[in-house]
Scaffold this motif. Structure first.
Motif, PDB file in Angstrom:
ATOM      1  N   ARG A 174     -12.856  12.073   5.083  1.00 17.09           N
ATOM      2  CA  ARG A 174     -13.355  13.094   5.231  1.00 17.09           C
ATOM      3  C   ARG A 174     -12.989  14.755   6.376  1.00 17.09           C
ATOM      4  N   ILE A 175     -11.367  14.163   6.879  1.00 13.91           N
ATOM      5  CA  ILE A 175     -10.925  14.328   7.461  1.00 13.91           C
ATOM      6  C   ILE A 175      -9.716  14.713   6.605  1.00 13.91           C
ATOM      7  N   GLY A 176      -9.719  14.647   5.733  1.00 11.32           N
ATOM      8  CA  GLY A 176      -8.418  16.052   4.357  1.00 11.32           C
ATOM      9  C   GLY A 176      -6.801  14.766   4.450  1.00 11.32           C
ATOM     10  N   VAL A 177      -7.246  13.855   4.690  1.00 11.64           N
ATOM     11  CA  VAL A 177      -5.968  12.617   4.839  1.00 11.64           C
ATOM     12  C   VAL A 177      -5.758  11.668   4.201  1.00 11.64           C
ATOM     13  N   LEU A 178      -6.787  11.045   3.113  1.00 10.92           N
ATOM     14  CA  LEU A 178      -6.864  10.077   2.812  1.00 10.92           C
ATOM     15  C   LEU A 178      -5.383   9.541   1.928  1.00 10.92           C
ATOM     16  N   ASP A 179      -5.110  10.244   0.843  1.00 13.71           N
ATOM     17  CA  ASP A 179      -3.400  10.210   0.822  1.00 13.71           C
ATOM     18  C   ASP A 179      -3.030  10.039   1.000  1.00 13.71           C
ATOM     19  N   ILE A 180      -2.228  10.859   2.452  1.00 13.31           N
ATOM     20  CA  ILE A 180      -1.470  10.552   3.612  1.00 13.31           C
ATOM     21  C   ILE A 180      -1.438   9.366   3.459  1.00 13.31           C
ATOM     22  N   ILE A 181      -2.775   8.764   4.337  1.00 18.32           N
ATOM     23  CA  ILE A 181      -2.908   7.479   4.824  1.00 18.32           C
ATOM     24  C   ILE A 181      -2.560   6.317   3.231  1.00 18.32           C
ATOM     25  N   LYS A 182      -3.001   6.841   2.585  1.00 20.82           N
ATOM     26  CA  LYS A 182      -2.912   5.535   1.341  1.00 20.82           C
ATOM     27  C   LYS A 182      -1.460   5.632   1.136  1.00 20.82           C
ATOM     28  N   ASN A 183      -0.643   6.065   1.070  1.00 18.65           N
ATOM     29  CA  ASN A 183       0.821   6.316   0.617  1.00 18.65           C
ATOM     30  C   ASN A 183       1.875   6.822   1.438  1.00 18.65           C
ATOM     31  N   GLU A 184       1.405   6.404   2.640  1.00 22.08           N
ATOM     32  CA  GLU A 184       3.204   7.271   2.928  1.00 22.08           C
ATOM     33  C   GLU A 184       2.519   6.120   5.001  1.00 22.08           C
ATOM     34  N   THR A 185       1.365   5.675   4.953  1.00 22.16           N
ATOM     35  CA  THR A 185       1.826   3.973   6.066  1.00 22.16           C
ATOM     36  C   THR A 185       2.133   2.882   6.024  1.00 22.16           C
ATOM     37  N   LEU A 186       2.682   1.722   6.919  1.00 23.12           N
ATOM     38  CA  LEU A 186       2.707   0.894   6.284  1.00 23.12           C
ATOM     39  C   LEU A 186       1.689   0.104   7.745  1.00 23.12           C
ATOM     40  N   THR A 187       1.403  -0.862   6.637  1.00 24.05           N
ATOM     41  CA  THR A 187       0.252  -1.627   7.267  1.00 24.05           C
ATOM     42  C   THR A 187       0.456  -3.497   6.889  1.00 24.05           C
ATOM     43  N   GLY A 196       1.606  -1.751  -0.490  1.00 25.69           N
ATOM     44  CA  GLY A 196       2.026  -2.762   0.106  1.00 25.69           C
ATOM     45  C   GLY A 196       1.894  -4.087  -0.612  1.00 25.69           C
ATOM     46  N   CYS A 197       2.351  -4.866   0.200  1.00 19.75           N
ATOM     47  CA  CYS A 197       2.872  -6.704  -0.841  1.00 19.75           C
ATOM     48  C   CYS A 197       1.880  -6.991  -1.819  1.00 19.75           C
ATOM     49  N   GLY A 198       1.256  -6.642  -1.077  1.00 23.38           N
ATOM     50  CA  GLY A 198      -0.467  -7.340  -1.686  1.00 23.38           C
ATOM     51  C   GLY A 198      -1.323  -8.757  -1.716  1.00 23.38           C
ATOM     52  N   GLU A 199      -0.252  -9.335  -0.542  1.00 30.46           N
ATOM     53  CA  GLU A 199      -0.634 -10.419  -0.132  1.00 30.46           C
ATOM     54  C   GLU A 199      -1.258 -11.600   0.670  1.00 30.46           C
ATOM     55  N   CYS A 200      -0.253 -10.651   1.835  1.00 23.72           N
ATOM     56  CA  CYS A 200      -0.762 -10.397   3.279  1.00 23.72           C
ATOM     57  C   CYS A 200      -2.244 -10.464   4.155  1.00 23.72           C
ATOM     58  N   PRO A 201      -2.553 -10.888   4.573  1.00 26.58           N
ATOM     59  CA  PRO A 201      -3.556 -10.190   5.701  1.00 26.58           C
ATOM     60  C   PRO A 201      -3.950  -9.325   5.558  1.00 26.58           C
ATOM     61  N   ALA A 202      -2.942  -8.834   6.151  1.00 27.15           N
ATOM     62  CA  ALA A 202      -2.987  -6.995   6.762  1.00 27.15           C
ATOM     63  C   ALA A 202      -3.029  -5.732   4.781  1.00 27.15           C
ATOM     64  N   CYS A 203      -3.071  -6.699   4.141  1.00 26.51           N
ATOM     65  CA  CYS A 203      -2.956  -5.744   2.767  1.00 26.51           C
ATOM     66  C   CYS A 203      -4.237  -6.191   1.668  1.00 26.51           C
ATOM     67  N   ASN A 204      -4.221  -7.218   2.260  1.00 31.42           N
ATOM     68  CA  ASN A 204      -6.074  -7.725   1.590  1.00 31.42           C
ATOM     69  C   ASN A 204      -7.046  -6.423   2.242  1.00 31.42           C
ATOM     70  N   LEU A 205      -6.576  -6.756   3.817  1.00 32.07           N
ATOM     71  CA  LEU A 205      -8.345  -5.883   4.503  1.00 32.07           C
ATOM     72  C   LEU A 205      -7.869  -4.246   4.179  1.00 32.07           C
ATOM     73  N   ARG A 206      -6.729  -3.881   4.237  1.00 33.01           N
ATOM     74  CA  ARG A 206      -6.653  -2.624   3.737  1.00 33.01           C
ATOM     75  C   ARG A 206      -7.131  -2.469   2.323  1.00 33.01           C
ATOM     76  N   ARG A 207      -6.800  -3.183   1.532  1.00 38.17           N
ATOM     77  CA  ARG A 207      -7.008  -3.127  -0.307  1.00 38.17           C
ATOM     78  C   ARG A 207      -8.506  -3.496  -0.645  1.00 38.17           C
TER      79      ARG A 207
END
Length: 218
Positions: A174-187, A196-207
């Motif tokens: 809604r605030i126009g930053v979805l692509d920034i969040i998806k590609n430039e952040t580190l969770t 991310g790695c796709g395996e840790c709890p943080a990656c699973n929650l995010r995905r």
């Protein structure tokens, strides 16, 4: 609040970066403060610095390395893997005792020196992974304590407190930053930017949150 400044507790992850842009929409100026507490995914500090540089946000890093020395958890110990599953009623081994209490306390001290009353953080009780220091009651209690301790009218803002991960993705959109969040952040607990790695709890929650949000738009 258009003439006021805000300080954001900033890790460079999905939640805090969403809150960074949320704050930029609401305050005249936003300053970001990151913490080096001996985390093994220290690349998050580089990510935080890069995001702030790219989007014109003043950034500071504070050393709280002692926290990593006196606590035992999977985010600071190289010999401990992050729990993939947690028994009901138990804290995950990624919980760092006292982390948010120290972060918010030092953020408040830092903010007061700069004449800032508004502090923004990305904690969420709806999606908090069992961390007790992400609960609304804790944030409110620390807000009162900081005000009393320094005779200063701090306001701690928690834009994500009652949002799950899918709703957090929705806010970013809604605030126009979805692509920034998806590609430039580190969770990712393993220090991999973006998906991310796709395996840790943080990656699973995010995905899972992202997939749920995409499905809700279909």
């Amino acid at each position: 609040m258009e003439n006021e400044k805000a300080l954001i507790v900033f890790s460079g992850g999905q939640d805090s970066t969403t809150c960074l842009f949320w704050a930029k929409e609401r305050f005249a100026d936003v300053i970001a403060l990151s913490f080096d507490y001996g985390q093994k995914h220290v690349l998050e500090l580089d990510c935080a610095k890069a995001i702030c540089k790219k989007y014109g946000v003043e950034h500071h890093t504070m050393n709280l390395g002692l926290l990593g020395e006196i606590t035992s958890n999977s985010l600071t110990r190289l010999d401990m893997d992050v729990d993939k599953e947690v028994e009901e009623g138990s804290l995950p081994n990624s919980f760092v005792d006292g982390r948010n209490m120290l972060f918010f306390t030092f953020a408040a001290i830092f903010a007061k020196q700069k004449g800032i009353k508004h502090i923004v953080t990305g904690v969420s009780q709806s999606d908090y992974s069992g961390y007790p220091d992400c609960r609304d009651i804790f944030v409110k209690s620390l807000n009162v304590t900081a005000n009393l301790a320094m005779e200063y009218d701090f306001v701690i803002h928690t834009p994500l407190m009652w949002l799950d991960k899918a709703q957090t993705w929705g806010l970013a959109d809604r605030i126009g930053v979805l692509d920034i969040i998806k590609n430039e952040t580190l969770t990712c607990y393993n220090g991999i930017i973006g998906d991310g790695c796709g395996e840790c709890p943080a990656c699973n929650l995010r995905r899972n949150g992202y997939e749920k949000y995409v499905e809700s738009k279909a």
